[in-house]
Design an enzyme around this catalytic site. Structure first.
Site, PDB file in Angstrom:
ATOM      1  N   HIS A   1      -4.810  -5.392  -8.559  1.00 45.36           N
ATOM      2  CA  HIS A   1      -5.750  -4.479  -7.962  1.00 45.36           C
ATOM      3  C   HIS A   1      -7.039  -5.010  -8.034  1.00 45.36           C
ATOM      4  CE1 HIS A   1      -7.070  -0.532  -7.419  1.00 45.36           C
ATOM      5  NE2 HIS A   1      -7.999  -0.737  -8.102  1.00 45.36           N
TER       6      HIS A   1
ATOM      7  N   MET B   1       0.942  -1.142   0.195  1.00 43.99           N
ATOM      8  CA  MET B   1      -0.151   0.173  -0.055  1.00 43.99           C
ATOM      9  C   MET B   1       0.883   1.214  -0.298  1.00 43.99           C
ATOM     10  SD  MET B   1      -2.862  -1.270  -0.330  1.00 43.99           S
ATOM     11  CE  MET B   1      -3.935  -2.492  -0.141  1.00 43.99           C
TER      12      MET B   1
END
Ligand code: GAR
Length: 201
Positions: free
Chosen positions: A109, A90
């Site tokens: 994703h 992240m």
């Protein structure tokens, strides 16, 4: 055999899917090292259970992003890494990693890019009201989730879906798609042509 370096920030279920596929011989590659930017990432335990070196590198311990990423590259180089997989990592990747691993760094994703990039792709899809979302594996470039697409899977959004239920169904597909993409790379079957990724037979 291709050596993979995996960058994580948390749970590491996609890391697990890649490790399992490599160990089963479904993917001709080996996870050589795992790096987390968070000390409490559960993915570190997963790596250790498989005898894979698990390294914590916290950005706060470095003077800037370049210094942080140079340290990552040092660890990857020592392990002989030829492919970097971002698996729930992240952080926005910076210049150092991009320069070093151009065309050799991929990301997963939880949406059908270019829809719903960035954080909480599943919630963005629900809030928008789309009927279909999914999973994308793509090469990493300087944008946020903008690199050339390798593989995608569609996942229907159901009437009563919550963020949790949709995320669970998407995750199931992530665990299939990520090893598939790694396999294509390990077998030398991908060519990047501009925005398009060609899959060779
Ligand atoms: C996965 O759903 C992955 O697609 C997502 O984080 C989760 C990590 O789970 N990544 C992103 O949202 C990147 N923008 P995991 O740690 O169990 O693999």
């Amino acid at each position: 055999m291709l050596k993979i370096g995996v960058l994580i920030s948390g749970r590491g279920s996609n890391l697990q899917a890649i490790i399992d596929a490599c160990e089963k011989g479904e993917v001709p590659a080996q996870v050589a090292v795992v790096i987390s930017n968070k000390a409490d990432a559960y993915g570190l335990e997963r790596a250790k259970k498989h005898g894979i070196p698990a390294v914590v590198l916290e950005p706060k311990d470095f003077k800037d992003k370049d210094a942080y990423e140079k340290e990552i590259i040092g660890v990857f180089d020592k392990a002989g890494v030829g492919l970097v997989c971002l698996a729930g990592y992240m952080r926005i990747v910076g210049q150092e990693l991009l320069k070093k691993y151009q065309g050799k760094m991929i990301n997963i994703h939880p949406a059908l890019l270019p829809s719903f990039p960035g954080l909480h792709g599943q919630k963005q899809a629900l809030d928008y009201g789309v009927k279909v979302s999914g999973v994308t594996v793509h090469f990493v470039d300087e944008g946020c989730d903008t690199g050339p697409v390798i593989l995608q899977t569609a996942v229907p959004v159901l009437e009563n879906d919550t963020e949790g239920s949709l995320s669970d169904r998407i995750l199931e597909q992530e665990h299939k798609l990520y090893p598939m993409a790694v396999k294509l790379i390990a077998e030398g079957k991908l060519r990047i042509k501009g925005r398009k990724v060609q899959i060779l037979k």
